[in-house]
Motif scaffolding. Sequence first.
Motif, short mmCIF file in Angstrom:
data_model
loop_
_atom_site.label_atom_id
_atom_site.label_comp_id
_atom_site.label_asym_id
_atom_site.label_seq_id
_atom_site.Cartn_x
_atom_site.Cartn_y
_atom_site.Cartn_z
N CYS A 180 1.62 -5.12 -5.36
CA CYS A 180 2.30 -4.38 -4.30
C CYS A 180 1.32 -3.49 -3.54
N TRP A 181 0.46 -2.81 -4.28
CA TRP A 181 -0.47 -1.88 -3.66
C TRP A 181 -1.49 -2.58 -2.77
N GLY A 241 0.81 -1.21 0.00
CA GLY A 241 0.00 0.00 0.00
C GLY A 241 0.85 1.26 0.00
N ILE A 297 2.30 -3.87 -10.02
CA ILE A 297 2.04 -2.69 -9.18
C ILE A 297 0.79 -2.94 -8.33
N HIS A 298 -0.23 -3.52 -8.94
CA HIS A 298 -1.47 -3.85 -8.22
C HIS A 298 -1.18 -4.80 -7.06
N CYS A 314 4.67 1.40 0.09
CA CYS A 314 5.48 1.18 -1.12
C CYS A 314 5.98 2.49 -1.71
N CYS A 315 5.32 3.57 -1.36
CA CYS A 315 5.66 4.86 -1.97
C CYS A 315 6.96 5.41 -1.39
#
Length: 292
Positions: free
Chosen positions: A244-245, A164, A241-242, A167-168
């Motif tokens: 990880c999010w 979520g 990416i999905h 990860c940023c």
Amino acid sequence: MPYCEVVGGKEQSAAPDAALNDNGIKIFYRTYGRGPTKVILITGLAGTHDAWGPQLKGLAGTDKPNDDDETILQDSVESGDGGAGIEVCAFDNRGMGRSSVPVKKTEYTTKIMAKDVIALMDHLGWKQAHVFGHSMGAMIACKLAAMVPERVLSLALLNVTGGGFQCCPKLDLQTLSIAIRFFRAKTPEKRAAVDLDTHYSQEYLEEYVGSSTRRAILYQEYVKGISATGMQSHYGFDGQIHACWMHKMTQKDIQTIRSAGFLVSVIHGRYMSNHNAHEHSHIILSKFILLK
């Protein structure tokens, strides 16, 4: 080429080039070295099995795949190394490299990808293994450990996050610049240039090795590697990416891992680049396995 076919989260035997049914996923893998100690390496976002070069050499003593040369097994037996060595498996996650690329984002979650790893272990006949994951691969490794703790001998997590918003990265001008370049990179050459600035510190890249900088040397290696596997498709990138999010470790998951009894190592850098932690992780992992 060696593939493991996954159908509905379960492994099925199949010829390497067998056609898949509508629900089938092929996971491309390679093994290195021989011995009773098994290690499985799970790579991160947009990475392939080739990214594990230093770890493969450090653990298996070679980065030459077993399927490339049938004499490796005979040499291992004759030298007596087969009884005490390490066999390592590295593979391409779904959505990248030579593995299948599902088109639906819902087919990419860390739980589903952990099932891919379990299917691969079944395919190899590995009842247990030391599990090492990097970035997204470490998220997958966490899910794997929570799902089948009895199959994990030890768990090593490199640059892992809770998924979520975690990860940023920290937003600054450099990060934004790299992100823009990343999305605009449509060729192996441009992607390699971006990856270098993502994976390594500037100080490291500008160091000289002989008459060339590390940047010049690594750039050629990166272009070669990306060209060999091809650029990641937008389906694969969006799907990973999905994953990880949407990744989330519940308290139950964490408690399962804590109570399982195997060693857990979390490897992370505060100021050094991703690469430096990744580059030297084979040394840490080797010692970690010996402790077990």
